[in-house]
Design a protein around this motif. Sequence first.
Motif, mmCIF file in Angstrom:
data_model
loop_
_atom_site.group_PDB
_atom_site.id
_atom_site.type_symbol
_atom_site.label_atom_id
_atom_site.label_comp_id
_atom_site.label_asym_id
_atom_site.label_seq_id
_atom_site.Cartn_x
_atom_site.Cartn_y
_atom_site.Cartn_z
ATOM 1 N N SER A 45 0.824 -1.209 0.000
ATOM 2 C CA SER A 45 0.000 0.000 0.000
ATOM 3 C C SER A 45 0.859 1.260 0.000
ATOM 4 O O SER A 45 0.532 2.241 -0.674
ATOM 5 C CB SER A 45 -0.938 0.001 1.215
ATOM 6 O OG SER A 45 -1.998 -0.907 1.053
ATOM 7 N N THR B 115 0.854 3.918 -2.950
ATOM 8 C CA THR B 115 0.509 5.314 -2.658
ATOM 9 C C THR B 115 1.504 6.260 -3.321
ATOM 10 O O THR B 115 1.119 7.269 -3.933
ATOM 11 C CB THR B 115 0.495 5.561 -1.138
ATOM 12 O OG1 THR B 115 -0.478 4.725 -0.524
ATOM 13 C CG2 THR B 115 0.156 7.019 -0.833
ATOM 14 N N LEU C 195 -5.349 3.553 -0.043
ATOM 15 C CA LEU C 195 -3.947 3.158 0.022
ATOM 16 C C LEU C 195 -3.197 3.912 1.118
ATOM 17 O O LEU C 195 -2.434 3.318 1.894
ATOM 18 C CB LEU C 195 -3.274 3.409 -1.329
ATOM 19 C CG LEU C 195 -3.731 2.530 -2.501
ATOM 20 C CD1 LEU C 195 -3.094 3.003 -3.798
ATOM 21 C CD2 LEU C 195 -3.408 1.065 -2.242
ATOM 22 N N SER D 42 -4.408 2.692 4.619
ATOM 23 C CA SER D 42 -4.171 1.279 4.904
ATOM 24 C C SER D 42 -2.696 0.955 5.095
ATOM 25 O O SER D 42 -2.366 0.053 5.883
ATOM 26 C CB SER D 42 -4.745 0.407 3.786
ATOM 27 O OG SER D 42 -4.053 0.601 2.569
ATOM 28 N N ALA E 30 -1.761 -3.421 -7.269
ATOM 29 C CA ALA E 30 -2.253 -2.311 -6.445
ATOM 30 C C ALA E 30 -2.249 -0.976 -7.167
ATOM 31 O O ALA E 30 -2.995 -0.074 -6.785
ATOM 32 C CB ALA E 30 -1.422 -2.210 -5.163
#
Length: 295
Positions: A47, A51, A193, A196, A231
């Motif tokens: 994550s 990000t 993102l 988390s 992701a």
Amino acid sequence: MSAERKPLDATAISVMVLLCFIWGIGHVAAKFAGQGISLVFQSGVRSVVATGLLLAWGCYRGIPLWERDRTFWPGVFAGLLFAAEFVFIFAGLAMTDAARMAVFVYLAPCMTAFGLHFLIPQERLVARQWAGILVAFAGVAVAFGDGFTSGRGTLLGDLFGIFAAAFWAATTVLIRATKLAAVSAAKTLFYQLAVSGPVLLAVSWLMGEPGVTKLTPVIVAAFVYQCVVVAFASFLTWFWLMRHYLAARLSVFTFLTPIFGVLGGVLLLGEPLTPFFAAAAALVGAGIYLVNSRK
């Protein structure tokens, strides 16, 4: 804007099938990377990396991610639900097969449809969709039955997959029912993102996970696949499809994801495939198809 969205063409169908394959193999990659990187820890790092990539993409494309639009608290809550989902997915992968996790987690589209039925009038379920929910839950029942009879000790991990599906569905319902429905998909993903990442790393620390224990080229490749392909790139591609094509017709294809997940676990990880579990995967896939296919 919805009037400008097109029916599916060959490009959309090909890309959607590819996305379903990417998502289905995601649990397989996480399970494989878990041989050298603790599971919840790798989810948190994933994550964080995604990000950073999303911020760079937003800067490059001029996508606003910081403007004040009264979505901060719904966004934080969505991020916490997103984190809870992946705690259960990645912790569960230590106790069950990647193929089984893919089937249980993808009960989420049916749970989402059930939740939206009571909150958004335009999302009322028709008879075909109710049938899809019943078929999907029948598939989960068969999968649990297979877990009882196999004697392989996967039941707790399977249950974690159900919890993860519930949190995924709750995240989607929250986004649809709050001001997050009016912001860009990139900003919604950014909330999930950005929140988390630290939460998952904190949970990993509380669980006492060792973090990185072994790195090989294949383990690194599996982890990079999750960060960059799953992701980041796959979600951006999904958002591109949502902006250009009819969303309801795209969603029909998600029934392929648990099928790809099962095949990936069996072929790449050597996980067993019993006739009962194959039937369970087919039932869940059929349920997703019915839920997302109104006509």
